[in-house]
Write a protein that holds these residues in place. Structure first.
Motif, short mmCIF file in Angstrom:
data_model
loop_
_atom_site.label_atom_id
_atom_site.label_comp_id
_atom_site.label_asym_id
_atom_site.label_seq_id
_atom_site.Cartn_x
_atom_site.Cartn_y
_atom_site.Cartn_z
N GLU A 180 0.82 -1.21 0.00
CA GLU A 180 0.00 0.00 0.00
C GLU A 180 0.86 1.25 0.00
N MET A 181 1.88 1.29 0.85
CA MET A 181 2.77 2.45 0.92
C MET A 181 3.46 2.68 -0.41
N GLN A 182 3.99 1.61 -1.00
CA GLN A 182 4.73 1.76 -2.24
C GLN A 182 3.84 2.21 -3.38
N LYS A 183 2.72 1.53 -3.57
CA LYS A 183 1.87 1.82 -4.72
C LYS A 183 1.22 3.20 -4.64
N LYS A 184 0.71 3.53 -3.48
CA LYS A 184 -0.03 4.80 -3.37
C LYS A 184 0.91 6.01 -3.38
N ALA A 185 2.18 5.80 -3.04
CA ALA A 185 3.16 6.90 -3.13
C ALA A 185 3.87 6.92 -4.48
N GLY A 186 3.67 5.88 -5.30
CA GLY A 186 4.32 5.83 -6.60
C GLY A 186 5.81 5.58 -6.52
N LEU A 187 6.23 4.73 -5.57
CA LEU A 187 7.65 4.49 -5.35
C LEU A 187 8.17 3.30 -6.17
N ALA A 188 9.43 3.34 -6.48
CA ALA A 188 10.06 2.24 -7.20
C ALA A 188 10.36 1.06 -6.29
N HIS A 189 10.53 1.32 -5.01
CA HIS A 189 10.89 0.26 -4.05
C HIS A 189 9.97 0.34 -2.82
#
Length: 310
Positions: A180-189
């Protein structure tokens, strides 16, 4: 006429807090089941299909089961407070300040954000979107929460073991909030997440430390603060604090009152080479029950803040 709302799992910590908020809300009428009826799948199915809105305060598998109990032509609109649908297709992420109030208002299926991701995303997502922080940085998250976030079992454990001063966990490094953190922030990792629990019933601090000087493309801390202030300038729930008189400490108290607010800070050293992004919120408020009521208000066409503790 009041909108009918069925809270599936109203006896849990999140459900009880939602009930408390909605009992003060004129626009909604609660659909209630007895203890026996709550355990009867046919009674639950009937309530789910009857209500205008259903809020799921259940473990993940039970939340999926509840959605499966809905008839194909049921007009019930769902808010799921579990983890089950936060990254699922066809579900809107229930963070109005990030996805837009109008998106929530028109949604049939809304997935409540997690409490830890609420703090993390409020800090990081706008800055990554504005390209003031890189999406490919290996972010870390240090967070501490009151024990109510762990549900009845953890509440009971803290009652039975009063000598617990600090409970660090998540050492398998596969916490359910990471995707959830990665996807919703648009992060690569995926970030490295270090959660802990303290002997307070409610409250939460979420911190993202930044080595600004080591980053290939990151704005100076003042710019980060300015962007967050601009992004949330119209929000009645989120406050970005300035740096004129930074607090010497941030405190969680054992007797904190319920709150649906979210406070954000950007702390930095004098040279602007390192920074600490910090969010403080009530894990049962903006981190759970308050977020569900906020989405419910928008979906029902009510005042977004009705029934909330602001």
């Amino acid at each position: 006429m009041a909108h009918t709302v069925f809270i599936d799992g109203a006896e849990g910590t999140t459900g009880l807090e939602i009930v408390d908020r909605l009992e003060q809300h004129d626009a909604f009428e609660l659909v209630r089941l007895s203890n026996a009826e709550r355990k009867d799948i046919d009674c639950r199915r009937a309530a789910l299909n009857f209500a205008d809105f259903a809020i799921l305060c259940l473990p993940d598998d039970a939340a999926r089961e509840a959605v499966a109990l809905l008839d194909e032509d049921a007009g019930t609109r769902i808010i799921d407070a579990s983890t089950a649908h936060r990254n699922a297709s066809g579900w809107i992420y229930g963070f109005p300040e990030l996805v837009g109030p109008s998106v929530i208002a028109g949604a049939a299926r809304v997935a409540n954000p997690g409490c830890y991701p609420t703090g993390f995303l409020a800090l990081v997502a706008p800055l990554v979107r504005a390209r003031l922080l890189p999406r490919d940085w290996p972010y870390t998250v240090n967070a501490v929460s009151g024990y109510s976030g762990g549900g009845k079992s953890l509440v009971q454990r803290f009652a039975e073991e009063p000598d617990i001063a600090y409970r660090a966990y998540g050492f398998s490094l596969d916490h359910k909030h990471l995707e959830e953190m990665q996807k919703k922030a648009g992060l690569a990792h995926q970030p490295v997440f270090a959660p802990a629990v303290v002997p307070a019933f409610r409250g939460m601090l979420v911190e993202v430390p930044l080595a600004i000087a080591a980053m290939r493309s990151a704005a100076e801390p003042d710019k980060l603060r300015e962007e967050l202030a601009r992004y949330y300038e119209t929000s009645a729930l989120i406050t970005v604090h300035d740096d004129e008189e930074p607090p010497a400490e941030l405190i969680l108290r054992t007797d904190s009152a319920p709150s649906d607010r979210l406070d954000l800070w950007v702390f930095a050293d004098a040279q602007g080479q390192t920074a600490r992004l910090v969010a403080r919120l009530d894990n049962l408020g903006k981190g759970a029950s308050g977020a569900a009521v906020q989405s419910l208000n928008l979906m029902a066409g009510c005042d977004e803040l009705a029934g909330l503790r602001v």
